[in-house]
Design a protein around this motif. Structure first.
Motif, PDB file in Angstrom:
ATOM      1  N   LYS A  56       3.995   1.602  -1.025  1.00 39.60           N
ATOM      2  CA  LYS A  56       4.688   1.712  -2.311  1.00 39.60           C
ATOM      3  C   LYS A  56       3.759   2.277  -3.381  1.00 39.60           C
ATOM      4  O   LYS A  56       4.142   3.177  -4.144  1.00 39.60           O
ATOM      5  CB  LYS A  56       5.209   0.345  -2.740  1.00 39.60           C
ATOM      6  CG  LYS A  56       5.959   0.369  -4.061  1.00 39.60           C
ATOM      7  CD  LYS A  56       6.440  -1.029  -4.440  1.00 39.60           C
ATOM      8  CE  LYS A  56       7.139  -1.021  -5.798  1.00 39.60           C
ATOM      9  NZ  LYS A  56       7.562  -2.390  -6.206  1.00 39.60           N
ATOM     10  N   SER A  57       2.536   1.767  -3.444  1.00 37.72           N
ATOM     11  CA  SER A  57       1.558   2.245  -4.428  1.00 37.72           C
ATOM     12  C   SER A  57       1.226   3.719  -4.196  1.00 37.72           C
ATOM     13  O   SER A  57       1.101   4.498  -5.158  1.00 37.72           O
ATOM     14  CB  SER A  57       0.297   1.385  -4.348  1.00 37.72           C
ATOM     15  OG  SER A  57      -0.695   1.859  -5.228  1.00 37.72           O
TER      16      SER A  57
ATOM     17  N   GLU B 108       4.044   5.887  -5.499  1.00 39.85           N
ATOM     18  CA  GLU B 108       4.070   5.896  -6.962  1.00 39.85           C
ATOM     19  C   GLU B 108       3.021   6.848  -7.517  1.00 39.85           C
ATOM     20  O   GLU B 108       3.245   7.513  -8.531  1.00 39.85           O
ATOM     21  CB  GLU B 108       3.840   4.475  -7.490  1.00 39.85           C
ATOM     22  CG  GLU B 108       5.031   3.551  -7.259  1.00 39.85           C
ATOM     23  CD  GLU B 108       4.725   2.108  -7.649  1.00 39.85           C
ATOM     24  OE1 GLU B 108       3.517   1.796  -7.873  1.00 39.85           O
ATOM     25  OE2 GLU B 108       5.664   1.289  -7.703  1.00 39.85           O
ATOM     26  N   ARG B 109       1.866   6.934  -6.837  1.00 41.17           N
ATOM     27  CA  ARG B 109       0.795   7.831  -7.287  1.00 41.17           C
ATOM     28  C   ARG B 109       1.091   9.296  -6.951  1.00 41.17           C
ATOM     29  O   ARG B 109       0.921  10.181  -7.780  1.00 41.17           O
ATOM     30  CB  ARG B 109      -0.543   7.440  -6.644  1.00 41.17           C
ATOM     31  CG  ARG B 109      -1.123   6.136  -7.086  1.00 41.17           C
ATOM     32  CD  ARG B 109      -2.587   6.025  -6.644  1.00 41.17           C
ATOM     33  NE  ARG B 109      -2.788   6.378  -5.249  1.00 41.17           N
ATOM     34  CZ  ARG B 109      -2.705   5.511  -4.244  1.00 41.17           C
ATOM     35  NH1 ARG B 109      -2.412   4.240  -4.499  1.00 41.17           N
ATOM     36  NH2 ARG B 109      -2.931   5.897  -2.995  1.00 41.17           N
TER      37      ARG B 109
ATOM     38  N   GLN C 119       0.819  -1.206   0.000  1.00 43.00           N
ATOM     39  CA  GLN C 119       0.000   0.000   0.000  1.00 43.00           C
ATOM     40  C   GLN C 119       0.856   1.260   0.000  1.00 43.00           C
ATOM     41  O   GLN C 119       0.569   2.217  -0.728  1.00 43.00           O
ATOM     42  CB  GLN C 119      -0.928   0.009   1.222  1.00 43.00           C
ATOM     43  CG  GLN C 119      -2.101  -0.924   1.157  1.00 43.00           C
ATOM     44  CD  GLN C 119      -3.084  -0.659   2.281  1.00 43.00           C
ATOM     45  OE1 GLN C 119      -3.323   0.484   2.664  1.00 43.00           O
ATOM     46  NE2 GLN C 119      -3.662  -1.729   2.832  1.00 43.00           N
TER      47      GLN C 119
END
Length: 317
Positions: free
Chosen positions: A50-51, A54-55, A48
């Motif tokens: 990491k995502s 990235e966003r 979660q």
């Protein structure tokens, strides 16, 4: 000076520390602030986090997220204090590094220093002796975070910095008697005893240990100062450089709350570290100093407590 449009992610923005930092940044004109509740983003979940990075790809990260509590909470839940804090900070530090973030501010605690370290506590005393047993699990996690930021700073040249605040207090503090720190716990105990006809107040320990306290709004200003400047070193203490005994603190809070009853000391309960006074000369040399006197800060905190007494949430494990 940071660009006021830089994206700043404040982990733990709903907590006492993160909320104070958010408010101070907004007041100073920083408009691109990002925060997620624990329901929206579980910082213990690496995928979660990491995502999310990235966003969002934040320019600056302030890590004010942690599982915190007093002696009782630390002694009852050692695994959670160690593991939850390790997961939170490791995920944040690594994701910030991998995503290319150049500025990361890691917030720890004065409990990272050895129990019997010389006073006042200097940054170089880290890892020179044994920790205080009553909060070693939290301290071990925070030490790992300090060292992770130092490693990134040394290996990759990024401006990852660790600020170690002394004991914090202020608006939005935790006033639950099982999990709170000493100052908010005293505010609640003295207030409730006053409301119960000035009943006696029993406090843990002997009252002899000495502690230093910093208002959370002062810490917020220190964080902004660290954001807007590049420091020469990786670890800085943040405090007032002044302390008082727990007994003196109790009498001060008793006076502020208006409690007229007796104070009783239960010396069968642990005192914790005998003294924790921070050497804040490195921050002073960098150009920052606290501004809120203890009495004024406690009066502000008690006022907030009274205004929010019906909605104060008790932290449960």
């Amino acid at each position: 000076m940071l660009n006021k449009d830089f994206k700043i992610y404040i982990a733990g923005h709903r907590g006492m520390v993160g909320g104070a930092i958010w408010k101070a940044l907004a007041k100073k004109g920083y408009s691109n602030l990002v925060g997620k509740t624990s329901a929206e983003l579980d910082l213990r979940d690496q995928a979660q986090v990491k995502s999310f990075f990235e966003r969002e790809n934040p320019d600056v990260v302030v890590d004010a997220a942690a599982r915190v509590g007093g002696i009782l909470a630390n002694s009852r839940y050692p695994y959670q204090f160690l593991m939850d804090n390790m997961l939170i900070q490791n995920n944040l530090i690594d994701a910030a590094h991998v995503s290319g973030c150049e500025k990361f501010i890691f917030l720890g605690s004065s409990c990272i220093y050895p129990k019997l370290a010389p006073q006042p506590l200097k940054e170089e005393y880290l890892l020179t002796s044994s920790l205080e047993p009553t909060n070693e699990w939290y301290a071990l996690a925070k030490i790992a975070g300090v060292k992770a930021c130092e490693a990134i700073r040394n290996q990759f040249g990024k401006d990852f910095i660790s600020l170690m605040p002394t004991n914090l207090y202020g608006s939005h503090d935790n006033f639950d008697l099982e999990t709170s720190h000493v100052l908010p716990a005293m505010i609640r105990k003295f207030h409730e005893a006053k409301e119960s006809g000035d009943a006696p107040v029993t406090l843990w320990g002997s009252g002899r240990p000495k502690r230093e306290f910093l208002h959370v709004d002062d810490l917020a200003q220190a964080v902004i100062f660290a954001m807007e400047n590049r420091f020469e070193d990786n670890l800085y203490n943040v405090g007032t450089g002044e302390d008082l005994s727990i007994e003196e603190l109790a009498k001060l809070i008793q006076d502020i709350t208006g409690h007229q009853g007796k104070i009783l000391w239960d010396d069968s309960k642990p005192d914790g570290t005998p003294r924790k006074l921070m050497d804040v000369s490195k921050m002073a040399d960098a150009g920052w100093k606290y501004s809120i006197p203890l009495k004024d800060g406690i009066e502000r905190t008690y006022k907030w407590f009274l205004e929010n007494i019906q909605s104060i949430k008790e932290v449960k494990f």
